[in-house]
Design an enzyme around this catalytic site. Sequence first.
Site, PDB file in Angstrom:
ATOM      1  CG  ASP A 175      -2.328   0.562   0.817  1.00 42.68           C
ATOM      2  OD1 ASP A 175      -2.350   1.734   0.393  1.00 42.68           O
ATOM      3  OD2 ASP A 175      -3.351  -0.146   0.919  1.00 42.68           O
TER       4      ASP A 175
ATOM      5  CG  HIS B  22      -4.423   2.268  -2.022  1.00 43.09           C
ATOM      6  ND1 HIS B  22      -4.417   3.007  -0.868  1.00 43.09           N
ATOM      7  CD2 HIS B  22      -5.716   2.218  -2.420  1.00 43.09           C
ATOM      8  CE1 HIS B  22      -5.658   3.378  -0.573  1.00 43.09           C
ATOM      9  NE2 HIS B  22      -6.473   2.921  -1.500  1.00 43.09           N
TER      10      HIS B  22
ATOM     11  CD  GLU C 264     -10.135   3.878  -1.045  1.00 45.84           C
ATOM     12  OE1 GLU C 264     -11.017   4.335  -0.347  1.00 45.84           O
ATOM     13  OE2 GLU C 264      -9.064   3.420  -0.565  1.00 45.84           O
TER      14      GLU C 264
HETATM   15  C1  ACM Z   1     -10.800  -0.633   0.599  1.00 43.42           C
HETATM   16  O1  ACM Z   1     -11.310  -0.621   1.732  1.00 43.42           O
HETATM   17  N1  ACM Z   1     -10.244   0.464   0.103  1.00 43.42           N
HETATM   18  C2  ACM Z   1     -10.794  -1.822  -0.202  1.00 43.42           C
END
Ligand code: ACM
Length: 614
Positions: free
Chosen positions: A192, A269, A332
């Site tokens: 991440d 991420h 995201e």
């Molecule tokens: C997530 O909670 N962004 C998968």
Amino acid sequence: MKFKVPVFLLMISLNLLQVFGQQNDKTEIIPLPLQVNVSSGKFIVPQKVTIHANTPDEINVAHFLKTWLEQYGKAVSISNDQNAVISLSSTNGNVTNKEGYSLSVENSGIKISASQGSGLFYGVQSLIQLVPVEKHAELSVPFLTINDQPFFKWRGVMLDVSRHFFSVNFVKKYIDVLASYKINTFHWHLTDDQGWRIEIKKYPKLTQVAAFRKETLIGAQQLLKKPEDFKYDGTPYGGFYTQDEIKDVVAYAQKRYITIVPEIEMPGHSVGVLAAYPELACKDGNYETYKKWGVSEDIICPSDKSVKFFENVLSEVIQLFPGKYVHIGGDEAPKTVWKESAAVQKLMKKNNIDDVEKVQGWFNARIEKFLISKGKQLVGWDEILEGGITLSSIVMSWRGEAGGIEAAKHGNDVVMSPNGFVYFDYGQNPVLHSPDEPLNICCYLPIEKVYNYNPLPKELSPELQKHILGTQATLFTEYITTDNKAEYMIFPRVLAVAEVGWTPAANKNFKNFYSRVGKQFPRLDERKIMYRIPETEGLDSASITTDGNKKIITLRSIVPGAEIRYTIDGHTPDETANLYTQPIAVPANLAIKVRAVTFAPNGRHSVPVELIIQ
Ligand code: ACM
């Protein structure tokens, strides 16, 4: 007048009788087995125990049994002696479900049979839960038969090791206890923005640079309004697993019939990746591994170069994880930088893409093709639907159930992981941001809500519901800084997820489940799990009764052997407060604040609950 009972009602009540009827309401097993028949009498396990085991799976499972029996002082041998006290068979064709098992305990001994190793392992887990955790000299098991199988084939739990790192020992402990509740999938969120945690030999800077951040934000980011509010701890943080360590964890999980699904986030991420390899960004910049939380606009630039980078990474990942699935994140990923990038505009033109959002679909399709060529199946968060994927990929629905419903209608298989039901970074206290509770990200997710979740959405026809592979809890760890806190957030809520995944919805009953949760606490104590001690119950206005000019408060706890202490002077009860021994009577004409705390026999206590009685 005669009543006709509709056949379907008769079937439902027979089904419930089978599980909750006379024979079965005593079982403490979590997740609740499909069918338990107890008869009178018990089998006393002798001092010398032989276990019949022949195939590699039988021998593997026999070793777990041996270790367990030795804790009771038994002398255990494993052999192919047909007259063994405990007989294990992993080749019983009559058990049709791959993870199902049948367990019988009778005068002649204990027999567990299954058609595969996982079923056999689950039979042993049920056997262990039939015996009190206290190690008495006499080890006896009630005469019974259990025929059991899971409802869903994907019963998962995810751990984020990027935001905070968890050691190999912790991960193994986690896998071990999950397997004992028949969870079969461990989703390892390995990368991440804040840290890359897996050694990739071709790209050493991933573990030299991306695995470390300079410092970490202090406190709850969602409560900070202005840049001046952001304060950092000034302490470098990081870590990663070597490939040898990963192999060790994979082998450990395989013995417990857990499939590990590695997750490598892309294209979002990935700030840590940009810090290590800035040439993968759309624009020059001084990237550093992220030190705060949330969603960054700095994402990987879509290009042949970045696809190649992730193919190379995944080639090493695939070598390490023998399971079928590879998770590529995909959540995201804001397209702010892509919109402004000449290179992305060129790519869109070349590939006839009219919407920058769909460029992620171009990227995913390349990665999907690569994974398929390696015999793997892509899994991604529900955003992967937006760019277009083939029907071979699995969608993990996290933004509620909508993504999962859409994916199933589209024809994709789905794992339901909706944040409102199975996100264990959500709080466990009805008072949001309660100072009594460790810091958590938001929200209130009580165990009852987790338990009552049904992964099969009503919006889907029975035919489309077949796309729902199962369910998975997640633990994102922005605010989970220690092993103890991870355990506090996961336990006991994960027991509810285990039952949601295993037990048919028609057989689930929260009250029955909750009483069994308390019985698991000594087992979790034995494993040194820092589960959250549930609050004292009975301090809610619906539970208060009136007797003349008194209000009567009746308190209780599911924790076996717990003491409840209470105050009526507004203070938080500690060991000096009144011990609850009988219902409390307070004057009905006064507003009185009653506070109560449960003190467990393990020395820990619950957070306080309070009610103003008036
Ligand atoms: C997530 O909670 N962004 C998968």
